[in-house]
Design a protein around this motif. Structure first.
Motif, PDB file in Angstrom:
ATOM      1  N   TYR A   4      -6.493   3.554  12.028  1.00 53.24           N
ATOM      2  CA  TYR A   4      -6.282   4.246  10.768  1.00 53.24           C
ATOM      3  C   TYR A   4      -6.527   3.291   9.604  1.00 53.24           C
ATOM      4  N   LYS A   5      -7.212   3.802   8.585  1.00 52.13           N
ATOM      5  CA  LYS A   5      -7.470   3.016   7.371  1.00 52.13           C
ATOM      6  C   LYS A   5      -6.477   3.473   6.306  1.00 52.13           C
ATOM      7  N   ILE A   6      -5.701   2.516   5.762  1.00 55.26           N
ATOM      8  CA  ILE A   6      -4.640   2.831   4.814  1.00 55.26           C
ATOM      9  C   ILE A   6      -4.793   1.940   3.587  1.00 55.26           C
ATOM     10  N   PHE A   7      -4.783   2.551   2.410  1.00 52.96           N
ATOM     11  CA  PHE A   7      -4.909   1.808   1.157  1.00 52.96           C
ATOM     12  C   PHE A   7      -3.591   1.905   0.400  1.00 52.96           C
ATOM     13  N   LYS A  17      -0.399  -4.756  -7.322  1.00 50.69           N
ATOM     14  CA  LYS A  17      -0.684  -5.260  -5.981  1.00 50.69           C
ATOM     15  C   LYS A  17      -1.440  -4.194  -5.207  1.00 50.69           C
ATOM     16  N   LEU A  18      -2.515  -4.602  -4.551  1.00 52.76           N
ATOM     17  CA  LEU A  18      -3.361  -3.699  -3.778  1.00 52.76           C
ATOM     18  C   LEU A  18      -3.592  -4.292  -2.405  1.00 52.76           C
ATOM     19  N   THR A  30      -4.645  -8.185  -2.901  1.00 55.75           N
ATOM     20  CA  THR A  30      -4.694  -8.916  -4.163  1.00 55.75           C
ATOM     21  C   THR A  30      -3.419  -8.641  -4.947  1.00 55.75           C
ATOM     22  N   ASN A  31      -3.113  -9.546  -5.869  1.00 56.56           N
ATOM     23  CA  ASN A  31      -1.963  -9.403  -6.751  1.00 56.56           C
ATOM     24  C   ASN A  31      -2.421  -9.805  -8.145  1.00 56.56           C
ATOM     25  N   VAL A  32      -2.680  -8.806  -8.981  1.00 58.67           N
ATOM     26  CA  VAL A  32      -3.220  -9.053 -10.315  1.00 58.67           C
ATOM     27  C   VAL A  32      -2.074  -9.104 -11.323  1.00 58.67           C
ATOM     28  N   GLN A 335       4.145  -3.943   0.437  1.00 66.03           N
ATOM     29  CA  GLN A 335       2.857  -3.445   0.923  1.00 66.03           C
ATOM     30  C   GLN A 335       2.924  -3.136   2.416  1.00 66.03           C
ATOM     31  N   ASP A 336       3.484  -4.071   3.198  1.00 70.97           N
ATOM     32  CA  ASP A 336       3.603  -3.843   4.641  1.00 70.97           C
ATOM     33  C   ASP A 336       4.454  -2.607   4.928  1.00 70.97           C
ATOM     34  N   ALA A 337       5.554  -2.458   4.184  1.00 68.21           N
ATOM     35  CA  ALA A 337       6.456  -1.318   4.417  1.00 68.21           C
ATOM     36  C   ALA A 337       5.744  -0.002   4.150  1.00 68.21           C
TER      37      ALA A 337
END
Length: 367
Positions: A4-7, A17-18, A30-32, A335-337
């Motif tokens: 599965y691809k998850i964004f 954060k992306l 990334t963390n802008v 992000q992981d969660a």
């Protein structure tokens, strides 16, 4: 096993954060950083939407990311009506209530689900929200104020704090539903919450200006001082101090903690005192949460981006170690969660919660 691809899209008070995941594996992130001096130019938070969308588009272009066929886009939620902990599919009602800040929280996390919907409209995929800042598990005593009919809101970094607490419980071979933790998210915003047997029963209203001051937020002040200071200022001026122009930004006209801590390292007297005062206030609220748990605290957990500065962790350990052991988890689990929550739903391992368009708690019987 299907891949599965998850964004994941996670807007914060000082950053966007992306991350792109394949199942539970982070392929790219990334963390802008966004300085408060830039964000303050936008009159309202919703006005930042296209600015933040440009950050996403640049991330996609610079890294040659192909989101075609993405299975899920997860946005950090916020500002809709208060909800139970869990993962939600973003409906039109949830999106509208978030955009209109129906839950009373005025915070940049409200952009997360809006951005996620925009990305999904272009590339496809289901849109999810998980453990937004308005997760409400307060005990009844924590809800009341000294004014009849005015109740405290549950506003915290629930996503990161819940994930951190569950992670620590696994590491210690404990059951999160059977222990008591004080969890502190320390970054652009700061929230300090009391977790009793798996529920966040109390904590500072991190989105409403309550609690320690932070890189961007004014923190708690006496009402008399506020009346005096704001007598010739607009409601919008007050909101800005609550979420982007207060705290370190008010003192130094920047919320860049690296710049300010460099001043501390160089011996700047003002920077040193202000920085230490911020930590002092964090320590005070940890003490308050220990009493909310009646002194029965199994651990104090620290998480968030500002833990990159060792003096924060060291001071809290020195001043609060007598309450319970202090454990530091620098960075965040957000992000992981979000990715793992979406993955569990896609695999059929977890049921989605339904957003009802009503707050999970709406008052006492006598109201």
């Amino acid at each position: 096993m299907k891949k599965y691809k998850i964004f994941v899209i996670n807007p914060g008070s000082t950053s966007t954060k992306l991350a792109l995941y394949e199942n539970a594996t982070c392929l790219l992130s990334t963390n802008v950083f966004h300085d408060s001096s830039v964000l303050i130019k936008f009159p309202k938070i919703n006005d930042q939407l296209m600015y933040r969308m440009m950050v996403i588009q640049k991330f996609i272009e610079d890294n040659h990311v192909d989101l075609t066929g993405v299975d899920a886009v997860v946005g950090r939620g916020g500002s809709c009506y208060a909800v139970e902990s869990g993962i939600y599919e973003v409906s039109d009602q949830l999106l509208q209530d978030t955009r209109e800040a129906k839950g009373g929280l005025y915070h940049v996390s409200m952009l997360g689900v809006q951005l996620a919907r925009m990305v999904a409209d272009e590339y496809g995929g289901r849109v999810f929200m998980m453990d937004p800042p308005i997760v409400d598990e307060l005990c009844d005593e924590a809800r009341l104020t000294g004014v009849s009919g005015i109740y405290r809101k549950a506003v915290s970094h629930a996503l990161n704090e819940k994930a951190c607490a569950k992670h620590h419980a696994r590491v210690m071979h404990q059951d999160y539903d059977q222990v008591n933790y004080i969890v502190c998210h320390i970054d652009g915003g700061i929230s300090i919450t009391a977790h009793r047997h798996g529920r966040m029963i109390d904590g500072n209203d991190a989105g409403g200006g309550e609690g320690p001051f932070t890189p961007t937020r004014m923190g708690s002040m006496a009402v008399t001082d506020m009346l005096l200071y704001f007598k010739d200022k607009s409601p919008e001026d007050i909101r800005k101090l609550c979420y982007e122009a207060g705290g370190l930004s008010s003192y130094f006209h920047t919320s860049d903690a690296d710049v300010i801590h460099r001043m501390v390292d160089e011996g700047d007297e003002k920077a040193t005192l202000v920085w230490q005062a911020m930590i002092y206030q964090i320590v005070k609220y940890i003490g308050a949460m220990s009493t909310a748990l009646k002194g029965q605290v199994d651990a104090i957990l620290l998480t968030g981006g500002l833990l990159r500065f060792d003096d924060i962790t060291n001071t809290i350990r020195k001043d609060c170690g007598w309450i319970a052991p202090v454990y530091a988890y620098p960075g965040e689990f957000e992000q992981d969660a979000m990715a793992q929550g979406a993955l569990r739903v896609l695999r059929g391992e977890e049921q989605l919660k339904e957003y009802t368009g009503k707050p999970v708690w709406s008052g006492f019987d006598w109201d």
